[in-house]
Design a protein around this motif. Structure first.
Motif, mmCIF file in Angstrom:
data_model
loop_
_atom_site.group_PDB
_atom_site.id
_atom_site.type_symbol
_atom_site.label_atom_id
_atom_site.label_comp_id
_atom_site.label_asym_id
_atom_site.label_seq_id
_atom_site.Cartn_x
_atom_site.Cartn_y
_atom_site.Cartn_z
ATOM 1 N N SER A 199 0.812 -1.217 0.000
ATOM 2 C CA SER A 199 0.000 0.000 0.000
ATOM 3 C C SER A 199 0.848 1.270 0.000
ATOM 4 O O SER A 199 0.353 2.334 -0.383
ATOM 5 C CB SER A 199 -0.949 0.010 1.197
ATOM 6 O OG SER A 199 -0.241 0.103 2.407
ATOM 7 N N LEU B 55 -0.106 4.288 -2.349
ATOM 8 C CA LEU B 55 -0.483 5.588 -1.789
ATOM 9 C C LEU B 55 0.319 6.712 -2.429
ATOM 10 O O LEU B 55 -0.225 7.772 -2.747
ATOM 11 C CB LEU B 55 -0.280 5.577 -0.272
ATOM 12 C CG LEU B 55 -0.693 6.820 0.480
ATOM 13 C CD1 LEU B 55 -2.186 7.055 0.339
ATOM 14 C CD2 LEU B 55 -0.304 6.698 1.936
ATOM 15 N N THR C 7 -3.453 4.196 -9.836
ATOM 16 C CA THR C 7 -3.416 3.756 -8.449
ATOM 17 C C THR C 7 -3.734 2.271 -8.335
ATOM 18 O O THR C 7 -3.054 1.530 -7.617
ATOM 19 C CB THR C 7 -4.413 4.572 -7.608
ATOM 20 O OG1 THR C 7 -4.109 5.957 -7.750
ATOM 21 C CG2 THR C 7 -4.358 4.188 -6.158
#
Length: 110
Positions: free
Chosen positions: A77, A81, A93
């Motif tokens: 992540s 991010l 993303t």
């Protein structure tokens, strides 16, 4: 493998319901103006849902009742991010998250 009529009808109805639940809000709200409070709420809603999903997958339930951190999801992540903040593009993303998690699994990180 045989499928019965009931299974086929169930799959088709699920597909129709899924399509309608995604299309009908656009049809109903296309010509209507919403209040400022409702618009503000609708802009916050996606980030709240995604944050909830992320937080839920960040921890694993253990038998003693205390959750443990899923380090693969946590590490994957971080670049996701970063890409989300820099690009502000949902497609980039998602690709960053999938690729970073796949690379972690590929190198054997669990």
């Amino acid at each position: 493998m045989k499928s019965t009529n009931f299974e086929v009808v169930t799959i088709l109805l699920c597909g129709v319901i899924t399509l309608l639940s995604r299309i009908l809000p656009f049809v109903f709200f296309n010509q209507r103006h919403l209040s400022k409070k409702t618009e503000k709420f609708l802009t916050i809603l996606p980030i709240a849902i995604l944050s909830t999903l992320w937080f839920q997958n960040l921890f694993n339930q253990t038998s003693d009742g205390f959750p443990e951190i899923n380090y693969a999801n946590l590490i994957a992540s971080l670049p996701t991010l970063l890409i989300a903040i820099l690009s502000k593009n949902l497609l980039f993303t998602i690709f960053a998250g999938v690729i970073s998690y796949a690379l972690l699994i590929w190198i054997g990180f669990k």
